[in-house]
Design a protein around this motif. Structure first.
Motif, PDB file in Angstrom:
ATOM      1  N   LEU A   1     -27.413-124.914 -45.381  1.00 29.11           N
ATOM      2  CA  LEU A   1     -27.476-123.530 -44.925  1.00 29.11           C
ATOM      3  C   LEU A   1     -28.931-123.073 -44.924  1.00 29.11           C
ATOM      4  N   GLY A   2     -29.300-122.229 -43.971  1.00 25.28           N
ATOM      5  CA  GLY A   2     -30.668-121.736 -43.912  1.00 25.28           C
ATOM      6  C   GLY A   2     -30.928-120.738 -45.028  1.00 25.28           C
ATOM      7  N   SER A   3     -32.102-120.813 -45.628  1.00 24.20           N
ATOM      8  CA  SER A   3     -32.452-119.857 -46.683  1.00 24.20           C
ATOM      9  C   SER A   3     -32.662-118.473 -46.085  1.00 24.20           C
ATOM     10  N   GLY A   4     -32.531-117.465 -46.937  1.00 25.74           N
ATOM     11  CA  GLY A   4     -32.903-116.127 -46.514  1.00 25.74           C
ATOM     12  C   GLY A   4     -34.401-116.076 -46.257  1.00 25.74           C
ATOM     13  N   TYR A   5     -34.873-114.986 -45.649  1.00 27.00           N
ATOM     14  CA  TYR A   5     -36.284-114.912 -45.278  1.00 27.00           C
ATOM     15  C   TYR A   5     -36.910-113.658 -45.872  1.00 27.00           C
ATOM     16  N   GLY A   6     -38.154-113.820 -46.348  1.00 23.86           N
ATOM     17  CA  GLY A   6     -38.891-112.674 -46.866  1.00 23.86           C
ATOM     18  C   GLY A   6     -38.189-112.036 -48.054  1.00 23.86           C
ATOM     19  N   PRO A   7     -38.033-110.727 -48.054  1.00 24.06           N
ATOM     20  CA  PRO A   7     -37.423-110.034 -49.202  1.00 24.06           C
ATOM     21  C   PRO A   7     -35.954-110.394 -49.416  1.00 24.06           C
ATOM     22  N   HIS A   8     -35.314-110.961 -48.392  1.00 25.40           N
ATOM     23  CA  HIS A   8     -33.890-111.313 -48.497  1.00 25.40           C
ATOM     24  C   HIS A   8     -33.679-112.761 -48.970  1.00 25.40           C
ATOM     25  N   LYS A   9     -34.756-113.479 -49.229  1.00 21.89           N
ATOM     26  CA  LYS A   9     -34.626-114.903 -49.532  1.00 21.89           C
ATOM     27  C   LYS A   9     -33.696-115.218 -50.699  1.00 21.89           C
ATOM     28  N   PRO A  10     -33.827-114.570 -51.855  1.00 24.65           N
ATOM     29  CA  PRO A  10     -32.975-114.964 -52.991  1.00 24.65           C
ATOM     30  C   PRO A  10     -31.525-114.509 -52.892  1.00 24.65           C
TER      31      PRO A  10
ATOM     32  N   LYS B   1     -25.002-122.447 -51.420  1.00 26.01           N
ATOM     33  CA  LYS B   1     -25.911-123.383 -50.744  1.00 26.01           C
ATOM     34  C   LYS B   1     -25.821-124.776 -51.365  1.00 26.01           C
ATOM     35  N   LYS B   2     -25.715-124.823 -52.694  1.00 22.54           N
ATOM     36  CA  LYS B   2     -25.604-126.113 -53.381  1.00 22.54           C
ATOM     37  C   LYS B   2     -24.277-126.795 -53.055  1.00 22.54           C
ATOM     38  N   ASP B   3     -23.186-126.034 -53.035  1.00 21.39           N
ATOM     39  CA  ASP B   3     -21.877-126.598 -52.708  1.00 21.39           C
ATOM     40  C   ASP B   3     -21.854-127.115 -51.270  1.00 21.39           C
ATOM     41  N   ALA B   4     -22.492-126.390 -50.369  1.00 12.17           N
ATOM     42  CA  ALA B   4     -22.535-126.812 -48.965  1.00 12.17           C
ATOM     43  C   ALA B   4     -23.254-128.153 -48.826  1.00 12.17           C
ATOM     44  N   GLU B   5     -24.352-128.323 -49.568  1.00  7.88           N
ATOM     45  CA  GLU B   5     -25.095-129.584 -49.490  1.00  7.88           C
ATOM     46  C   GLU B   5     -24.268-130.760 -49.988  1.00  7.88           C
ATOM     47  N   LYS B   6     -23.420-130.502 -50.979  1.00  5.44           N
ATOM     48  CA  LYS B   6     -22.541-131.565 -51.475  1.00  5.44           C
ATOM     49  C   LYS B   6     -21.583-132.042 -50.394  1.00  5.44           C
ATOM     50  N   GLU B   7     -21.293-131.158 -49.435  1.00  2.18           N
ATOM     51  CA  GLU B   7     -20.386-131.517 -48.348  1.00  2.18           C
ATOM     52  C   GLU B   7     -21.136-131.843 -47.062  1.00  2.18           C
ATOM     53  N   GLY B   8     -22.427-132.106 -47.197  1.00  2.00           N
ATOM     54  CA  GLY B   8     -23.219-132.561 -46.065  1.00  2.00           C
ATOM     55  C   GLY B   8     -23.667-131.467 -45.122  1.00  2.00           C
TER      56      GLY B   8
END
Length: 351
Positions: A316-325, A306-313
């Motif tokens: 990504l959507g976060s996971g939800y509920g128990p799958h978030k991390p 997710k961090k690498d994707a942000e560097k390239e503009g």
């Protein structure tokens, strides 16, 4: 930042033009009892028929959000109780709100990789409505149209209500298979949040009339009374309705959008399947969504991707509920262009 979050998600690139046009045409100050608004409502309903293949005898209503429809359905249509079949957090929330209004509400919780075995379903006469979360945004699962068709054939006397919050305007829905369909516009419609869509069959309208529930600001009988003249019962999100109208005018018919999204999702799934470290959260292709993909992996890897994707503009959507991390979600919505999706696929292939 290009967002692949599954809602609110990327809006259509033409939206700035639509917003300027709305200002120039006086839509921002339009009275919802005016001829201009009534024409807008009527035209938008007709566009839903032409572009999304909504049946001629089904009625389009506007609400504040998809989640408001949870309450409307239970208070204004369900007479005995509703039976909910769900696998994720939003389906769980729907049954929770329904139980708050009607404690006799019940349901069946299934796993993300578990297909609904219609032959094994046992839904008694105590329930007059079956509630389905067709596309569960939280865990990226879906219920195929053939399963809904099988449920309809097995229980023709019951009404069926379907949550298509993250699939309506993305995949082709067979509206004739159910009596109630609903969505929000901030996903496959490619619009800002703040407008819900509720679609009713003649059977659902008749059920509402026979129940006769009234007295609330969002009582369905009150909404239908106004909608008969292409008005709303309260001051609506006129801008949202106008933007929906403009988006629908610019869309291809839904079968073409459906075909493109399925091809794109196949490419996206292949990229994840070929990855050395990433996995799809839903292994069963039969229950995996066409419009949202959940990608699973170790917590530190998910955070790094997710961090690498942000560097390239790209967001990504976060996971939800128990799958978030341990997961992130990718929207495969029509407003995202094929070139933008190809960029993301190329990025994911590094892992």
């Amino acid at each position: 930042m290009l967002t692949f979050a599954p809602g609110p998600s990327k809006v259509y690139d033409a939206l700035p033009t639509y917003l300027q046009d709305a200002y120039n045409q006086g839509i921002l100050s339009a009275n919802h009892r005016s001829n201009a608004f009534m024409h807008l409502y009527q035209e938008t309903e007709q566009l839903m028929r032409e572009k999304l293949h909504m049946p001629d005898d089904y009625k389009l209503l506007f609400t504040s959000s998809a989640t408001e429809n949870w309450e409307i359905i239970t208070q204004s249509i369900v007479e005995k109780a509703s039976f909910h079949i769900y696998s994720g957090s939003f389906g769980k929330k729907w049954i929770g709100f329904a139980k708050h209004i009607n404690p006799a509400t019940d349901g069946l919780k299934i796993e993300a990789n578990e297909a609904i075995e219609v032959a094994d379903l046992e839904i008694s006469e105590e329930f007059d409505l079956i509630a389905l979360t067709q596309n569960e945004t939280a865990n990226a699962t879906q219920v195929p149209m053939n399963v809904i068709e099988a449920i309809k054939e097995k229980y023709p006397e019951k009404m069926i209500a379907v949550d298509t919050t993250s699939s309506m305007a993305g995949i082709e829905l067979d509206f004739g298979l159910a009596d109630i369909w609903y969505a929000s516009v901030q996903k496959c419609f490619g619009l800002p949040a703040g407008l819900g869509i509720l679609i009713l069959s003649p059977k659902a309208i008749e059920k509402c009339e026979s129940k006769g529930e009234s007295g609330r600001y969002n009582s369905l009988s009150f909404m239908l009374e106004n909608a008969a003249g292409y008005q709303t019962h309260y001051t609506p999100n006129v801008l949202g309705i106008y933007l929906l109208n403009r988006v629908l005018k610019g869309l291809q018919e839904i079968q073409h959008i459906d075909s493109n999204l399925r091809e794109r999702m196949q490419k996206l799934e292949n990229a994840v399947a070929q990855s050395n470290s990433l996995r799809m959260l839903v292994d069963n292709a039969e229950t995996r969504s066409t419009t949202v993909l959940a990608v699973n992996g170790p917590e530190d890897l998910i955070a790094a991707v997710k961090k690498d994707a942000e560097k390239e503009g790209m967001q990504l959507g976060s996971g939800y509920g128990p799958h978030k991390p341990t997961s992130f979600r990718i929207a495969n919505f029509p407003a995202i262009t094929n070139a933008e999706m190809d960029k993301l696929i190329g990025f994911l292939s590094r892992y």
